[in-house]
Design an enzyme around this catalytic site. Structure first.
Site, PDB file in Angstrom:
ATOM      1  N   GLU A   1      58.658  29.009 -84.023  1.00  0.00           N
ATOM      2  CA  GLU A   1      58.069  27.704 -83.693  1.00  0.00           C
ATOM      3  C   GLU A   1      58.694  27.208 -82.391  1.00  0.00           C
ATOM      4  O   GLU A   1      59.916  27.142 -82.272  1.00  0.00           O
ATOM      5  CB  GLU A   1      58.327  26.720 -84.849  1.00  0.00           C
ATOM      6  CG  GLU A   1      58.088  25.256 -84.544  1.00  0.00           C
ATOM      7  CD  GLU A   1      56.686  24.934 -84.010  1.00  0.00           C
ATOM      8  OE1 GLU A   1      55.716  25.538 -84.496  1.00  0.00           O
ATOM      9  OE2 GLU A   1      56.589  24.093 -83.088  1.00  0.00           O
TER      10      GLU A   1
ATOM     11  N   CYS B   1      48.948  14.408 -88.916  1.00  0.00           N
ATOM     12  CA  CYS B   1      47.896  13.437 -89.221  1.00  0.00           C
ATOM     13  C   CYS B   1      48.485  12.079 -89.581  1.00  0.00           C
ATOM     14  O   CYS B   1      47.779  11.077 -89.599  1.00  0.00           O
ATOM     15  CB  CYS B   1      47.025  13.930 -90.372  1.00  0.00           C
ATOM     16  SG  CYS B   1      46.226  15.499 -90.006  1.00  0.00           S
TER      17      CYS B   1
END
Lengths: 562, 562
Positions: free
Chosen positions: B35, B45
Site C-alpha cells: 500500500e 466513504c
C-alpha cells in the site's frame, strides 16, 4: 344501455379498494357498497397506535390525508360510489343475482340486484369459550367500536394491569401500546414463544427477553382457564400455572373468516372456512368475486393454498378484483406470508418460507443465521439485526428470511420480498449492487453478508452450527471444544456461553493455538462470529482440521448466558 | 510444497477485502499487500462525515468496531496477511512474475515475486488545470491526508465561505458537511443541475431549490475560470459569470483510474484508461486480477462495459477475486449503477437505467413519476418521496428507478435493486407482498404504487404527462386546459402552476363539470395527482373524452410555481 351493476359487500380494506379502483377504471359502472358497520375504509392496522395514543383522534384513521372523512358522502361525491352503512347483507340469490340486506337501525329489508358481486366480508376475532370472557373490559381489537372502547377504558386512568391473551401480531403490537402508557402488561400464549407465525423459537426467546426488559411478562406454554371478575368487571386471568391481576384483558387469539353468507349461497369453501377463489379472485360462481380476509389465496413460492388475512393482501386483492370486473384479466400473484411489527426498539419481520415450511413444500432448505450492524460503526444511530436466510440447496433460490433487531430491519425485509418474489438465487443476492453510503448501510449490505455466509455454508467452505444445534451437541456425547475469541472485557459485558469453553482473544490465537487439542472438534465464536471466521482460518492455517463456527455468535444465542 | 504467493497492490477497499477473504478461504497461501499510503482498509466513504464532524476521530475510520486499528500488525496477527505501507509499486515484470516497489521514506527498491497478482490501485481525483488550483486550502477529498487537512482547516475557525467545484456525489455530501458547520457554501458545476449522474434535470432542479433553502447557492452551467488567492491562500473562485468569495475550495470534478502500472506492463486497458477484466476479474494476463476503482466492469442489465468506481463495488469485486484465486470460479454479477446520498433532510438515489440509458441499450423504456407518502398520514414522522420508475415496454421488465424525498428512500431503492437485478416485471412488482405495518409503510408500498401507476400508463388506462412534457405542450400550439382540483387553501400553501388554469376542488367537480369545455384536452392534477386520478374518472363519467393527468402533481413539478 343499462349500466353494469357491481355490488360489493364490505367497505373496509378489500371492498373499499375494489370500489375506488373500479370507479377509476370504469366510471360508467353503477357501483354500490354495503357495509354492516358505521365506518368505511378505516385503517384497522392503526388501532394499536390509536390505543397507544400515538394516533390521537379516531378520525385520523378514517380520513384522507387532507382530513376529509371517507364516509358515504365522500364516496358519492368523489368516487361516484353509492355506499350503505349499517347495512347487513343476509342472503345471496345467485339465480336472480340479487342480495338481500337489512338496515341495522330499522331492520328494514332491501334487495340489491347485481351483475357482479364482490364478497369482502372480512373476518372476526375469535372469542374463545373461556369462563369470564364476557366480562366488562375484556376486549378484542378488530372494529372501530372495539378501538374506541379500549382507548376509553385506558383514558379512564383505572387500568394499571393488563393481560393479553395471544402473542400474535396484534397482541404484541398492543403490548407496546399499553406498556408505553404505563400499564403493567402480561402476555399469555399456549405456545412457548411469542410471534410463532412470524419467527422460530430462537428469535422468540430473545423477543421474550426483550419485552421482559421493558417490564412485560411473557408466559408461554400456558393455557388460560378462567377470566375472573367482580361486579361484572374483569379483575384477573387464571392460567393452568398462575393467577394474574388484570384491570383489562385483550383477547387476541386469532380470527375466523366471515363466510356464512358465501356458505349459505353454496359457494365453494376451503376446509378452514375461507372462500375458494381462482387466480382472478373469482369464486366458484364466476359472477361473484371475493377478496381480503375471507378468502383462501395462493402462496407465491409453494403455489399452494394459504390464508393470509392482512390489510396489505386485502388491498392488493381489491385492485385485482376491480381489474377483472373491468375486463383487464389481471391475475393475483400470490402471497409470501410477509409480516412485520415494531415492538419497542425492535423490528421483527418475516417473508417467504421458514425451513419447516420449505421442507413441507418439497424444497431442501439450508439456512444461516447472521448478526449484522445496519451501518458502519462510526455512524451515529447504528443498530444491529439478526437475519435468518433460507435457500433451496438444489436451485439455490432464496426461499425466505426472518429478520429481527434494533437496526433498520424493514429495509432488508423488503429487499428480501423482492428477492423471494422473483426467484433470485443466493449467488445473485450475495453480489447485489445495493445502495451504499454511510448513513444507510455498510459497504456490503447485511442482506449480502447473509447471502455470502449462506453460500459459504452451502458450498462447504465452512462448517457451522446454529445455537440449537450446538446446544444439542454440547448436551450429547463427545461435545466439541468451545473457543471464545472475544476479549475478557466482552465476556463480562455480553455474557458467557453456559458450557465449558476456552477463551483466547483472536489477536492471541496465532501464538496460543498450541494450547488447543488437535484430536477434538473446535467450535469458535465471538460477539457476532466475524472474528470467529478469522479464528477458523487461523486454526486451519495452524493445521487444525475439525473446526466449526457458531452462527451469529453470542448475540444470536437465544438461551440463557452465564 | 511452496506456499502459493498472492501479491496485492493496494490495501484500501478492493485490496483489503481480497486479502481478508482469501486469508479465510486459503490460510495456506502467502498473502502480501503493498500500500503506497500509510492507512489501510479505511472507510473513505466516511470522509464527508469526518469533515462534517459527525465522525469525530479519524481513528474511527480505520479501526474495527472493537476499536482496533487495522494496521500492518492487525493484518499480520489477525488475518495472517503481510502488509507493507508506504510502499509504492513501480514495475510489473510479468515474465518473471515479480513486482518492484520502492519504500516511500527510504527510496529503497525491493522485488516481490508472485504466483497471482491483484491490482487494486484505485483512482485519484482529477485536479483540473485551473489557474490557482495549487493554492493553499484548495482541497480534494480522497485520501486520509486530504480528509485530515480539510478537517484541520475547518477546525481553525477561519473558514466562513467555501466553494465546491463539482456537484457529484462527493461534492454534494460535502455541501451538507460544511453547511452544517455553519460555512456559507456555493457549488459550481458545468452542468445545469446537481447530481447529473444520479438523477435527471427535474429532480436536479428540486435539489438545487432544496439546498438553496439551507442557504447553499448552486450555480449550474458555469465554468470555473480561476481560483484566486492572496499570500498563497485561496480567497475566491471566478466563473464565466461571477466571482465568489472562498476561504476554502473543494475540487470534486471527478476521478481517473490509477492504471499506469498496468499500462506499462502491457495489460489491456479500455479507452477510458480502466483495466479490462473478464467475468472472473482477470486481466488480459490470466495470472493477474484487478478490481475496484481501476477496472472497467459490466452492467448487469445492459451487459455492456461500464465504469462504476464505488466502495461497495470494490468490496464485492475483492470477494470475487479472492474466490477465483482460491479456485472457486465465482463470476462477478455486474453493477447497476446504484448510488445514494443523504443531503440535509433529503435522500436521493438511483439504481439501474434511466430512460436515456435504456434507449441507448436498445430497450423501449416507459417511465412514470409518482409522489408518495412513506407511511400512513396518521403516523408520526411521515415523509414523502418521488419515484421515477422505468420499465421496458415489450418485456415489461423493471429497468431502473430514481427516488428522492424526505421519506425512507433507501428502503425503496434497495427493493428496486433486487427487482432490477432479478429481472422482475412491473406486474410482479405492482403486486409485491411488501411488509406492511403503520410504522413502516402504507398498505400498498410506494414501490407498488409506482409500479401500478406505470402499469396503468403502459396498458393505456390513463394518458399522462411528465412535467417537462406538459411544459412543452403548454408553450406549444393548442395547449390543453389545466384543471387543478386542489382546495384554494392548498393553492396558497403549495403554489400555483405558472400557466392559466381552472381550479375546481375535487369534491365540487361532479356538479361543476359542466363549466369545462368539451372540445379541448383537459389535464388534471392535485398535490400528488391521486385526486387528479379521481378527477379523470369523474370527467370520463361525465362524458369528457380527452383527459390526462400530470404525473406526481404539484409536488413533482420541478419548475417555478407562482
Amino acid at each position: 344501455m343499462e349500466r353494469k351493476k357491481v355490488l360489493i359487500i364490505g367497505g373496509v380494506a378489500c371492498g373499499a379498494k375494489t370500489a375506488a379502483r373500479l370507479a377509476r377504471l370504469a366510471p360508467e359502472f353503477d357501483i354500490t357498497v354495503l357495509e354492516r358497520g358505521e365506518h368505511l375504509s378505516f385503517a384497522g392496522c392503526g388501532f394499536p397506535y390509536f390505543v397507544g395514543d400515538v394516533v390521537k383522534e379516531y378520525k385520523d384513521l378514517v380520513c384522507t390525508p387532507l382530513g376529509i372523512i371517507r364516509d358515504a358522502n365522500f364516496f358519492r361525491t368523489v368516487k361516484n360510489v353509492t355506499v350503505h352503512t349499517g347495512c347487513l347483507a343476509t342472503r345471496i340469490d345467485r339465480e336472480n343475482r340479487c342480495v338481500t340486506a337489512s338496515d341495522a337501525s330499522t331492520g328494514e329489508e332491501k334487495n340489491f340486484p347485481y351483475d357482479n358481486l364482490v364478497l369482502a366480508t372480512g373476518a372476526s376475532p375469535i372469542r374463545p369459550p373461556i369462563p369470564g370472557s364476557d366480562l366488562n373490559r375484556v376486549f378484542t381489537l378488530w372494529t372501530m367500536p372495539d378501538a374506541l372502547a379500549m382507548k376509553s377504558a385506558l383514558s379512564s386512568g383505572n387500568i394499571k394491569t393488563a393481560v393479553i391473551i395471544g402473542a400474535g401480531l396484534i397482541g404484541m403490537e398492543v403490548v407496546e401500546a399499553l406498556a408505553e402508557r404505563g400499564v403493567k402488561v402480561s402476555v399469555v400464549d399456549a405456545l412457548s414463544t411469542p410471534l410463532p407465525a412470524l419467527v422460530g423459537e430462537d428469535f422468540g426467546l430473545r423477543i421474550a427477553r426483550a419485552v421482559k426488559a421493558k417490564g412485560v411478562d411473557f408466559f408461554g406454554g400456558e393455557k388460560v382457564t378462567e377470566i375472573t371478575g367482580e361486579g361484572g368487571v374483569v379483575t384477573g386471568v387464571r392460567t393452568d400455572r398462575r393467577s394474574l391481576p388484570a384491570d383489562m384483558v385483550l383477547l387476541a387469539v386469532g380470527i375466523r373468516p366471515n363466510t356464512s353468507l358465501a356458505r349459505d349461497a353454496g359457494l365453494e369453501l376451503a376446509p378452514n372456512g375461507t372462500i375458494v377463489v381462482d387466480e382472478l379472485m373469482r369464486t366458484s360462481d364466476p359472477s361473484i368475486y371475493a377478496g381480503g380476509d375471507c378468502v383462501q389465496t395462493r402462496h407465491l413460492v409453494t403455489k399452494k393454498p394459504v390464508w393470509q388475512p392482512m390489510g396489505s393482501t386485502a388491498n392488493r386483492q381489491g385492485r385485482v378484483i376491480a381489474d377483472n370486473i373491468a375486463g383487464l384479466a389481471t391475475p393475483f400473484s400470490g402471497v409470501l406470508g410477509t409480516g412485520i411489527l415494531k415492538l419497542f426498539n425492535l423490528t421483527i419481520g418475516k417473508t417467504g418460507l421458514d425451513e419447516k415450511q420449505a421442507k413441507e413444500a418439497g424444497f431442501e432448505p439450508v439456512s444461516i443465521v447472521v448478526e449484522e450492524p445496519d451501518r458502519p460503526h462510526f455512524m451515529p444511530g447504528m443498530g444491529a439485526m439478526t437475519i435468518r436466510l433460507v435457500a433451496d440447496r438444489l436451485s439455490r433460490r432464496i426461499l425466505g428470511a426472518q429478520i429481527m433487531g434494533t437496526g433498520v430491519v424493514d429495509k432488508r425485509l423488503d429487499a428480501m420480498v423482492a428477492a423471494v418474489s422473483s426467484g433470485m438465487t443466493v449467488d445473485l443476492l450475495a453480489d447485489g449492487d445495493f445502495a451504499y453510503a454511510p448513513p444507510f448501510s455498510t459497504a456490503l449490505d447485511p442482506n449480502t453478508h447473509a447471502a455470502n455466509a449462506l453460500k459459504n455454508k452451502m458450498d462447504g467452505l465452512v462448517k457451522t452450527y446454529q445455537a440449537k444445534e450446538l446446544r444439542e451437541r454440547m448436551e450429547g456425547p463427545n461435545p466439541p471444544l468451545l473457543l471464545d475469541v472475544r476479549t475478557p472485557g466482552e465476556l463480562d459485558l455480553q455474557g458467557r456461553i453456559p458450557y465449558e469453553f476456552v477463551n483466547i482473544p483472536l489477536g492471541k490465537l496465532r501464538e496460543r493455538a498450541g494450547e488447543l487439542p488437535r484430536d477434538r472438534e473446535i467450535v469458535a465464536f465471538c460477539k457476532i462470529s466475524v472474528r470467529g471466521w478469522d479464528a477458523l482460518a487461523t486454526l486451519k492455517g495452524a493445521g487444525f482440521d475439525d473446526v466449526a463456527l457458531l452462527e451469529g455468535g453470542i448475540m444470536a444465542w437465544p438461551y440463557e448466558l452465564k
